[in-house]
Each structure stands twice: as structure tokens, then as C-alpha cells.
Write a protein that holds these residues in place. Sequence first.
Motif, PDB file in Angstrom:
ATOM      1  N   LYS A  35     -11.916   9.961  -8.680  1.00 36.99           N
ATOM      2  CA  LYS A  35     -12.200   9.912 -10.114  1.00 36.99           C
ATOM      3  C   LYS A  35     -11.384   8.818 -10.808  1.00 36.99           C
ATOM      4  O   LYS A  35     -11.730   8.382 -11.910  1.00 36.99           O
ATOM      5  N   ASP A  36     -10.295   8.423 -10.143  1.00 36.23           N
ATOM      6  CA  ASP A  36      -9.386   7.416 -10.704  1.00 36.23           C
ATOM      7  C   ASP A  36      -9.855   6.012 -10.305  1.00 36.23           C
ATOM      8  O   ASP A  36      -9.860   5.669  -9.125  1.00 36.23           O
ATOM      9  N   ASP A  37     -10.247   5.223 -11.294  1.00 35.96           N
ATOM     10  CA  ASP A  37     -10.750   3.874 -11.007  1.00 35.96           C
ATOM     11  C   ASP A  37      -9.689   2.991 -10.367  1.00 35.96           C
ATOM     12  O   ASP A  37      -9.997   2.169  -9.499  1.00 35.96           O
ATOM     13  N   ALA A  38      -8.436   3.145 -10.783  1.00 36.29           N
ATOM     14  CA  ALA A  38      -7.361   2.322 -10.219  1.00 36.29           C
ATOM     15  C   ALA A  38      -7.159   2.643  -8.739  1.00 36.29           C
ATOM     16  O   ALA A  38      -6.998   1.737  -7.912  1.00 36.29           O
ATOM     17  N   ALA A  39      -7.179   3.935  -8.399  1.00 39.52           N
ATOM     18  CA  ALA A  39      -7.027   4.333  -6.992  1.00 39.52           C
ATOM     19  C   ALA A  39      -8.219   3.856  -6.173  1.00 39.52           C
ATOM     20  O   ALA A  39      -8.056   3.396  -5.029  1.00 39.52           O
ATOM     21  N   ARG A  40      -9.390   3.947  -6.762  1.00 41.32           N
ATOM     22  CA  ARG A  40     -10.590   3.490  -6.064  1.00 41.32           C
ATOM     23  C   ARG A  40     -10.498   1.989  -5.756  1.00 41.32           C
ATOM     24  O   ARG A  40     -10.836   1.552  -4.665  1.00 41.32           O
ATOM     25  N   GLN A  41      -9.983   1.233  -6.711  1.00 34.97           N
ATOM     26  CA  GLN A  41      -9.857  -0.207  -6.506  1.00 34.97           C
ATOM     27  C   GLN A  41      -8.791  -0.535  -5.464  1.00 34.97           C
ATOM     28  O   GLN A  41      -8.947  -1.481  -4.687  1.00 34.97           O
ATOM     29  N   ARG A  42      -7.714   0.241  -5.438  1.00 31.33           N
ATOM     30  CA  ARG A  42      -6.685   0.024  -4.400  1.00 31.33           C
ATOM     31  C   ARG A  42      -7.261   0.276  -3.020  1.00 31.33           C
ATOM     32  O   ARG A  42      -6.972  -0.458  -2.063  1.00 31.33           O
ATOM     33  N   LEU A  43      -8.081   1.312  -2.905  1.00 28.85           N
ATOM     34  CA  LEU A  43      -8.710   1.595  -1.612  1.00 28.85           C
ATOM     35  C   LEU A  43      -9.637   0.466  -1.212  1.00 28.85           C
ATOM     36  O   LEU A  43      -9.637   0.037  -0.046  1.00 28.85           O
ATOM     37  N   VAL A  44     -10.425  -0.028  -2.140  1.00 22.94           N
ATOM     38  CA  VAL A  44     -11.346  -1.133  -1.840  1.00 22.94           C
ATOM     39  C   VAL A  44     -10.575  -2.341  -1.325  1.00 22.94           C
ATOM     40  O   VAL A  44     -10.982  -2.976  -0.349  1.00 22.94           O
ATOM     41  N   ARG A  45      -9.450  -2.653  -1.959  1.00 29.50           N
ATOM     42  CA  ARG A  45      -8.657  -3.800  -1.498  1.00 29.50           C
ATOM     43  C   ARG A  45      -8.159  -3.589  -0.075  1.00 29.50           C
ATOM     44  O   ARG A  45      -8.164  -4.519   0.741  1.00 29.50           O
ATOM     45  N   SER A  46      -7.745  -2.367   0.244  1.00 27.78           N
ATOM     46  CA  SER A  46      -7.247  -2.104   1.599  1.00 27.78           C
ATOM     47  C   SER A  46      -8.360  -2.144   2.635  1.00 27.78           C
ATOM     48  O   SER A  46      -8.110  -2.376   3.827  1.00 27.78           O
ATOM     49  N   MET A  47      -9.607  -1.950   2.194  1.00 32.05           N
ATOM     50  CA  MET A  47     -10.737  -1.977   3.126  1.00 32.05           C
ATOM     51  C   MET A  47     -11.028  -3.386   3.644  1.00 32.05           C
ATOM     52  O   MET A  47     -11.886  -3.575   4.503  1.00 32.05           O
ATOM     53  N   PHE A  48     -10.310  -4.359   3.126  1.00 31.81           N
ATOM     54  CA  PHE A  48     -10.369  -5.712   3.696  1.00 31.81           C
ATOM     55  C   PHE A  48     -10.129  -5.672   5.200  1.00 31.81           C
ATOM     56  O   PHE A  48     -10.760  -6.406   5.979  1.00 31.81           O
ATOM     57  N   PHE A  49      -9.214  -4.786   5.627  1.00 34.40           N
ATOM     58  CA  PHE A  49      -8.853  -4.734   7.044  1.00 34.40           C
ATOM     59  C   PHE A  49     -10.003  -4.214   7.911  1.00 34.40           C
ATOM     60  O   PHE A  49     -10.066  -4.513   9.104  1.00 34.40           O
ATOM     61  N   LEU A  50     -10.914  -3.438   7.321  1.00 34.77           N
ATOM     62  CA  LEU A  50     -12.112  -3.021   8.061  1.00 34.77           C
ATOM     63  C   LEU A  50     -12.908  -4.244   8.500  1.00 34.77           C
ATOM     64  O   LEU A  50     -13.286  -4.380   9.673  1.00 34.77           O
ATOM     65  N   TRP A  51     -13.151  -5.128   7.556  1.00 39.37           N
ATOM     66  CA  TRP A  51     -13.999  -6.275   7.844  1.00 39.37           C
ATOM     67  C   TRP A  51     -13.257  -7.332   8.665  1.00 39.37           C
ATOM     68  O   TRP A  51     -13.883  -8.086   9.415  1.00 39.37           O
ATOM     69  N   MET A  52     -11.928  -7.343   8.545  1.00 35.79           N
ATOM     70  CA  MET A  52     -11.148  -8.231   9.406  1.00 35.79           C
ATOM     71  C   MET A  52     -11.278  -7.789  10.865  1.00 35.79           C
ATOM     72  O   MET A  52     -11.499  -8.613  11.765  1.00 35.79           O
ATOM     73  N   VAL A  53     -11.146  -6.484  11.102  1.00 34.15           N
ATOM     74  CA  VAL A  53     -11.270  -5.952  12.465  1.00 34.15           C
ATOM     75  C   VAL A  53     -12.692  -6.146  12.980  1.00 34.15           C
ATOM     76  O   VAL A  53     -12.899  -6.502  14.145  1.00 34.15           O
ATOM     77  N   MET A  54     -13.690  -5.951  12.103  1.00 36.78           N
ATOM     78  CA  MET A  54     -15.074  -6.162  12.514  1.00 36.78           C
ATOM     79  C   MET A  54     -15.295  -7.624  12.872  1.00 36.78           C
ATOM     80  O   MET A  54     -16.013  -7.945  13.838  1.00 36.78           O
ATOM     81  N   GLY A  55     -14.681  -8.515  12.120  1.00 33.53           N
ATOM     82  CA  GLY A  55     -14.783  -9.939  12.426  1.00 33.53           C
ATOM     83  C   GLY A  55     -14.177 -10.268  13.781  1.00 33.53           C
ATOM     84  O   GLY A  55     -14.730 -11.072  14.544  1.00 33.53           O
ATOM     85  N   LEU A  56     -13.048  -9.644  14.103  1.00 34.53           N
ATOM     86  CA  LEU A  56     -12.440  -9.851  15.422  1.00 34.53           C
ATOM     87  C   LEU A  56     -13.362  -9.363  16.524  1.00 34.53           C
ATOM     88  O   LEU A  56     -13.467  -9.983  17.584  1.00 34.53           O
ATOM     89  N   GLY A  57     -14.038  -8.234  16.260  1.00 34.61           N
ATOM     90  CA  GLY A  57     -14.985  -7.719  17.243  1.00 34.61           C
ATOM     91  C   GLY A  57     -16.131  -8.672  17.490  1.00 34.61           C
ATOM     92  O   GLY A  57     -16.516  -8.922  18.638  1.00 34.61           O
ATOM     93  N   PHE A  58     -16.677  -9.237  16.421  1.00 30.30           N
ATOM     94  CA  PHE A  58     -17.772 -10.189  16.575  1.00 30.30           C
ATOM     95  C   PHE A  58     -17.303 -11.478  17.240  1.00 30.30           C
ATOM     96  O   PHE A  58     -18.041 -12.093  18.016  1.00 30.30           O
ATOM     97  N   LEU A  59     -16.078 -11.890  16.939  1.00 31.62           N
ATOM     98  CA  LEU A  59     -15.523 -13.081  17.596  1.00 31.62           C
ATOM     99  C   LEU A  59     -15.444 -12.860  19.103  1.00 31.62           C
ATOM    100  O   LEU A  59     -15.782 -13.754  19.895  1.00 31.62           O
TER     101      LEU A  59
END
Length: 284
Positions: A35-59
Motif C-alpha cells: 500500500k506504501d508507494d515509497a516501499a513499492r518503488q524501493r522494491l522495484v529498484r531492487s528488482m534490477f538484479f532480477l534482470w541482471m541475472v536474467m541477462g547473465l543467463g542469456f549471455l
Amino acid sequence: MGNGWHEWPLVLFTVLGQCVVGALIVSGLSWFAMKDDAARQRLVRSMFFLWMVMGLGFLASIMHLGSPMRAFNSLNRIGASALSNEIAAGSLFFAIGGFWWLVAVLGKMPLALGKIWLLVSMALGIVFVWAMTRVYLIDTVPTWHTGYTTLVFFMTVLLSGPLFAALLLRASGVTFSGTMFASISVLALLVSVAVVVLQGMSLATIHSSVQQASALVPDYASLQVWRVVLLAAGLGCWICPLVRRKEPHVTGLLLGLLLVLGGEIMGRGLFYGLHMTVGMAVAG
């Protein structure tokens, strides 16, 4: 014969891809519940590592194919080739999910549209893992052409994904007990142990005129034991604090994730080591 590590690009691609899918689903469900927009945005920023790991997998997968051009060429038979379907599904998951993250992290994604987009990304992740399993269900490879293959791939999603999501949520400063998801991972571990036992027994029934499946990886049983030890230790780094009703520490969750990924990488190496391409193979 061997432990399958010669296929390390595919080992990394499949394990990391499945881990990211599981983590996106769990962190995505948490994002929905916030419900907290600030917490939601912090989580979104941390999800960068999801796509970094996915990028390593594709590499890693591109390294297996030899060049990026071969990856593009492999898309020529979408619908007819399991490999083309896998690459297409993975690319779509990566593109749609990654674009959702990019727009969301910039704060340009309307909440209602973001929810729909994230749901689509999560669904595409499941399709991606399913497409992966189809690549290995080859009737001329009896050690792979079994329901255990599909089960093992989805158990990796449930073993590593929730733990990765718990790490991202904790690093974001978001309150997340994750008891239900931890229980799911424990259940996945129990299923994985059952698969090890049942598949180990079935290997004795698969053979050709010149080769016995159980001889493909001589240390199969002992390596699987070590794999289970790594998985149990990794999940323990998450579960033990929960049992004591304490917030898991980021360091403990990171160590746990590395242990679980190590166990799943070992297990996937054994999977590739069981490759047995023989037209005369029989089971039973």
C-alpha cells in the motif's frame, strides 16, 4: 560419462532463468500487496538484479550457441522447434518484464496498467519455463524423456525463486516474513529428494545394447546427496530466523541463495551428464 559440466552455459541459462521467474512471481505478488508507494518503488529498484541475472543467463546461452547470430537464426522455426519456442518465450519474458521494470523504476507506469503488465510478465515466465522443459523431452534420450525433467525444472523455480525474492524485499527494507513462500520452498525440497530417489531407481531400468544409464554418472548418488545438503543449508539460512520469529538478515539470505543456486547448478550438471543419445535405448 561425466558430471555434465561441459554444458555449463546451458546449466547457467536454465537454472538462472528459472530462479528469476520464481523471484519475479513472489516479488510481484508482494508488489501487488503493498500500500506504501515509497516501499513499492524501493522494491522495484531492487528488482534490477532480477534482470541482471536474467541477462547473465542469456549471455551464457549465447556462448553455448557460439554467436548472437545463431540465436537469431534459431528463431526461424517458432512453432515447429522446441528450441526456437524456448528462445522466443525467454526473449519475450525478458523484453516484456524488463520493459515493465524500466518504465516502473522511472515512475512513468500508471498503477493499473503496471498491475496488468506485471501479471502478463509473470505468466510469460511460467510459459518460458514450460518451453524449457519441452526442449529436453526427446524420445531418443530416455533419461530425459520423463516427467522428472518437467518436475525438476519447476522445482528449481520454487526452490530458488522465493529465496531470491526474499533477499530483494529484505534489501529494500520491506517487511516480509515470507513464511508461506518458505514453506513452499521446503515442500519443493522434499519433492526434489523424492525425485532423486525415484529417478535413481529408474536409471537402472534404462539401457541400450552397449550402455547402462546408471553408469553415465558414476558418482550420481553421492553428488545428489551433496546437492541436497546445499539446498537444505541454503533454505536454512532463510527458515531458521523465521522459526525464531526474527527478520532474516540480508547477508544470511544472500548466503542462502548462493548455496541453493550451487545445489541446483550441481543438480543440473548431473542432468546433462545423464544425456544418452542412443536410438536402440530401451527402458525396462
